[in-house]
Design a protein around this motif. Structure first.
Motif, short mmCIF file in Angstrom:
data_model
loop_
_atom_site.label_atom_id
_atom_site.label_comp_id
_atom_site.label_asym_id
_atom_site.label_seq_id
_atom_site.Cartn_x
_atom_site.Cartn_y
_atom_site.Cartn_z
N LEU A 127 0.83 -1.20 0.00
CA LEU A 127 0.00 0.00 0.00
C LEU A 127 0.87 1.26 0.00
O LEU A 127 1.89 1.30 0.68
CB LEU A 127 -0.95 0.01 1.19
N PRO A 128 0.43 2.28 -0.70
CA PRO A 128 1.22 3.51 -0.79
C PRO A 128 1.05 4.42 0.43
O PRO A 128 0.02 4.42 1.09
CB PRO A 128 0.67 4.19 -2.03
N GLY A 129 2.11 5.16 0.71
CA GLY A 129 2.12 6.28 1.65
C GLY A 129 1.32 6.15 2.93
O GLY A 129 1.59 5.33 3.78
N GLU A 130 0.34 7.03 3.04
CA GLU A 130 -0.44 7.16 4.27
C GLU A 130 -1.22 5.89 4.60
O GLU A 130 -1.39 5.56 5.78
CB GLU A 130 -1.42 8.34 4.11
N LEU A 131 -1.68 5.17 3.60
CA LEU A 131 -2.40 3.92 3.86
C LEU A 131 -1.50 2.89 4.55
O LEU A 131 -1.94 2.17 5.44
CB LEU A 131 -2.94 3.34 2.56
N ALA A 132 -0.25 2.83 4.15
CA ALA A 132 0.69 1.87 4.72
C ALA A 132 0.97 2.18 6.19
O ALA A 132 1.22 1.27 6.97
CB ALA A 132 1.99 1.86 3.92
N LYS A 133 0.92 3.44 6.56
CA LYS A 133 1.22 3.82 7.95
C LYS A 133 0.19 3.25 8.93
O LYS A 133 0.49 3.01 10.07
CB LYS A 133 1.23 5.34 8.09
N HIS A 134 -1.02 3.02 8.45
CA HIS A 134 -2.09 2.54 9.32
C HIS A 134 -2.22 1.02 9.33
O HIS A 134 -3.13 0.49 9.93
CB HIS A 134 -3.43 3.16 8.89
N ALA A 135 -1.28 0.35 8.68
CA ALA A 135 -1.34 -1.13 8.62
C ALA A 135 -1.04 -1.73 9.99
O ALA A 135 -0.27 -1.22 10.74
CB ALA A 135 -0.34 -1.64 7.59
#
Length: 69
Positions: free
Chosen positions: A61-69
């Motif tokens: 997942l790119p960028g901000e989405l990956a941070k919430h994984a």
């Protein structure tokens, strides 16, 4: 559909749009599962854990989405 109803109760979705969303989610699920299985093999393990799945999501997942994984 249930999530849409919870977030936006007044909003609907057509059958075609629902099929597109379903295909999108299934494709994403397959990509995450494939990447997670590669991580398991790379680390010479036999068990797929939440750590591999979380890492796979962060890789895919790119960028901000990956941070919430």
């Amino acid at each position: 559909y249930r999530v849409l109803r919870q977030v936006h109760p007044e909003t609907g979705i057509s059958k075609k749009a629902m099929n597109i969303m379903n295909s999108f989610i299934m494709d994403l699920y397959e990509r995450i599962a494939l990447e997670a299985s590669k991580l398991v093999r790379y680390n010479k393990k036999h068990t797929l854990s939440s750590r591999e799945v979380q890492t796979a999501v962060k890789l895919l997942l790119p960028g901000e989405l990956a941070k919430h994984a």
